[in-house]
Design an enzyme around this catalytic site. Structure first.
Site, PDB file in Angstrom:
ATOM      1  N   LYS A  76      38.202  48.381  34.366  1.00 32.00           N
ATOM      2  CA  LYS A  76      39.438  47.292  34.296  1.00 32.00           C
ATOM      3  C   LYS A  76      38.892  46.056  35.222  1.00 32.00           C
ATOM      4  O   LYS A  76      38.035  46.245  36.168  1.00 32.00           O
ATOM      5  CB  LYS A  76      40.290  47.899  35.219  1.00 32.00           C
ATOM      6  CG  LYS A  76      41.590  46.961  35.076  1.00 32.00           C
ATOM      7  CD  LYS A  76      42.744  47.636  35.729  1.00 32.00           C
ATOM      8  CE  LYS A  76      44.159  46.682  35.853  1.00 32.00           C
ATOM      9  NZ  LYS A  76      45.122  47.457  36.362  1.00 32.00           N
ATOM     10  N   SER A 151      49.244  47.367  33.758  1.00 30.27           N
ATOM     11  CA  SER A 151      48.630  46.513  33.419  1.00 30.27           C
ATOM     12  C   SER A 151      47.239  46.606  32.847  1.00 30.27           C
ATOM     13  O   SER A 151      46.259  46.123  32.506  1.00 30.27           O
ATOM     14  CB  SER A 151      48.268  45.580  34.909  1.00 30.27           C
ATOM     15  OG  SER A 151      47.873  46.623  35.619  1.00 30.27           O
ATOM     16  N   SER A 175      50.471  51.387  36.459  1.00 34.40           N
ATOM     17  CA  SER A 175      49.487  51.058  35.690  1.00 34.40           C
ATOM     18  C   SER A 175      48.509  51.674  34.996  1.00 34.40           C
ATOM     19  O   SER A 175      47.613  51.143  34.058  1.00 34.40           O
ATOM     20  CB  SER A 175      48.736  49.441  35.988  1.00 34.40           C
ATOM     21  OG  SER A 175      49.935  48.456  35.993  1.00 34.40           O
TER      22      SER A 175
HETATM   23  N1  GLN Z   1      54.482  47.070  36.183  1.00 40.13           N
HETATM   24  C1  GLN Z   1      54.501  46.996  37.549  1.00 40.13           C
HETATM   25  C2  GLN Z   1      54.149  45.657  38.078  1.00 40.13           C
HETATM   26  O1  GLN Z   1      54.127  44.653  37.322  1.00 40.13           O
HETATM   27  C3  GLN Z   1      53.203  47.609  37.977  1.00 40.13           C
HETATM   28  C4  GLN Z   1      51.889  47.039  37.735  1.00 40.13           C
HETATM   29  C5  GLN Z   1      50.812  47.825  38.178  1.00 40.13           C
HETATM   30  O2  GLN Z   1      50.721  49.292  38.283  1.00 40.13           O
HETATM   31  N2  GLN Z   1      49.690  47.273  38.436  1.00 40.13           N
HETATM   32  O3  GLN Z   1      54.272  45.373  39.086  1.00 40.13           O
END
Ligand code: GLN
Length: 483
Positions: A76, A151, A175
């Site tokens: 990532k 994400s 995410s």
């Molecule tokens: N959807 C969550 C957020 O937008 C989690 C994102 C994540 O785990 N990086 O904060």
């Protein structure tokens, strides 16, 4: 060749059926051919990959072995990679080449993993759809009109489309698990502190945790083995021995106590997903598990608490991107204030700016007690609920998401609608617990995930349950049409 799992690749390399270099070339060609449909990579690292593959082949020729030696993966794009662009999905870091490798990157490289590239992601890991990336949205290989989740959407789409067997990802509020659910993968968020955050660009430091995304629990065990461990460079890393995750995969589930929280089956859950979750529960009962209804009474407060704490930490972490010390700098600033304003205004996208504003507000004098402190108290209640539940059961099971992957653009005008989709995943981050999502079926041709949560440091238990389930089901073997 591209259909092989990490475990199969390890066996093939050990038996000299093919070399890492051959496999790497096949996968790079596949990425070149198919990724334009998905947009799952921000950067490809072909030269590095071929060099690492040749080095891995040489190490094997010298008698070395290891499940990751010569295994192709991707990172990532928030894991720092020395000399390679590390963008975090943002214009702010579009030209940032990290001066060092993240601990996870260095550990996997020394285990012999081959890095094919850096995967697309929501900007600064903020999002659940991978639509906030500066490099454009990622498409779900199961239906190109739908989001892959976020994400870590790039890592998920690439692995689901068989462009590579596994990838690293991070989970601040879901995410790893949510994109795993949306693309029919297995994804594990480890216990907070199990995997080093050093060299992971911070979103919300008390919640962020790196982990593996792969097609099977067996492969997650292999990748986690290479990622986990104490790191003196990360003050929140925990000095606990790393067990052999592959060794416990075959433990019997006889007598395993699985708790199913009644709050999970509320009105917001798609009834078709509820049915698939019940089917997976029956499957685990057949394997010897005992099911018990439990309660997590404070779950309803988790979303508001998370969406105060995460932006608060983000507003602080992202203050370093000022166009001077770090990040994009605007053209022709008139003075220092103009430099800050325009560098940050032009460098950050809309969702990141929204979170910085919410976070700065929640932390400001006069509001700190009302919002941030309150949210921290709720966080403790959420953790206490889990501690009470784990006195009665070994594992908690439920849906990973209330709905399957939505259509691209469907939630763009309503950020809160997207936040609500995180209802089942963020509690584990607030409590610091490990969680896993695994394939449990399909709704309208889109994958559905079942989530398992365990007490601290019981990643091995999660992988064991998921592996036994996968030996008796075939959801995880389904391949998206066209890939
Ligand atoms: N959807 C969550 C957020 O937008 C989690 C994102 C994540 O785990 N990086 O904060």
């Amino acid at each position: 060749m591209h259909q092989m799992t990490l475990a199969e690749i390890a066996r093939g390399l050990a038996d000299k059926k093919f070399s890492s270099e051959e496999l790497t070339k096949v996968l790079l060609a596949r990425i070149a051919q198919l990724d334009p449909q998905l947009n799952s990579f921000i950067s490809l690292t072909e030269d590095l990959a071929l060099q690492q593959a040749k080095a891995a082949d040489a190490r094997r020729a010298n008698g070395e072995s290891g499940a990751l030696l010569g295994a192709p993966i991707a990172h990532k794009d928030l894991f720092c990679t020395q000399g390679i662009r590390t963008s975090c999905g943002s214009k702010m870091l579009d030209n940032f080449k990290a001066p060092y490798d993240a601990t996870v990157v260095a550990k996997l490289a020394s285990a012999g993993a081959v890095t094919l590239g850096k995967t697309n992601m929501d900007e600064f890991a903020m999002g659940s759809a991978n639509e906030s990336s500066y490099y454009g949205a990622v498409k779900n290989p199961w239906n190109l009109e739908h989001v892959p989740g976020g994400s870590s959407g790039g890592s998920a789409a690439a692995v689901a489309a068989r462009l590579l067997p596994a990838a690293t990802a991070t989970d601040t509020g879901g995410s790893i698990r949510q994109p795993a659910a949306f693309t029919n993968l297995t994804g594990l968020k480890p216990t907070y502190g199990r995997v080093s955050r050093w060299g992971m660009i911070a979103y919300a430091s008390s919640l962020d945790q790196g982990g593996p995304l792969a097609r099977t629990a067996e492969d997650c065990a292999i990748l986690l083995q290479g990622m986990a461990g104490f790191d003196a460079n990360d003050s929140t890393s925990i000095d606990e021995p790393v067990p052999d995750y592959s060794a416990s995969l075959n433990t019997s589930l006889q007598g395993l106590r699985i708790g199913v929280p009644k709050e999970y089956f509320s009105a917001g859950l798609d009834p078709r997903i509820a049915e698939l979750i019940h089917t997976s529960i029956k499957e685990l009962e057949k394997l010897g598990a005992v099911i018990k209804e439990i309660s997590l009474p404070n779950m309803q407060h988790a979303i508001p608490a998370y969406y105060v704490i995460a932006p608060a930490e983000a507003s602080s972490n992202l203050s370093r991107f000022d166009g001077v010390r770090f990040g994009y700098r605007c053209d022709d600033p008139k003075n220092l204030e103009d430099l800050y304003k325009r560098s940050r205004g032009e460098g950050f996208g809309a969702e990141v700016q929204r979170r910085i504003m919410v976070g700065a507000y929640a932390l400001s004098a006069g509001y700190y007690d009302a919002y941030y402190l309150k949210a921290q108290k709720i966080r403790r209640l959420v953790k206490n609920d889990f501690m009470a539940a784990f006195n009665e059961v070994d594992i908690i099971l439920g849906p990973t998401t209330p709905n399957p992957a939505w259509k691209l653009g469907a939630k763009n005008s309503d950020p809160v609608a997207a936040y609500l989709e995180d209802v089942y995943t963020i509690t584990a981050n607030l409590a610091g617990l490990p969680g896993l999502s695994m394939p449990a079926g399909f709704v309208d041709g889109l994958p559905v995930g079942v989530q398992l949560l365990a007490p601290y440091f019981q990643e091995g238990r999660l992988l064991n349950v998921a592996h036994q389930y996968q030996l008796n089901t075939d959801w995880h073997t389904r391949t998206p049409t066209g890939f």
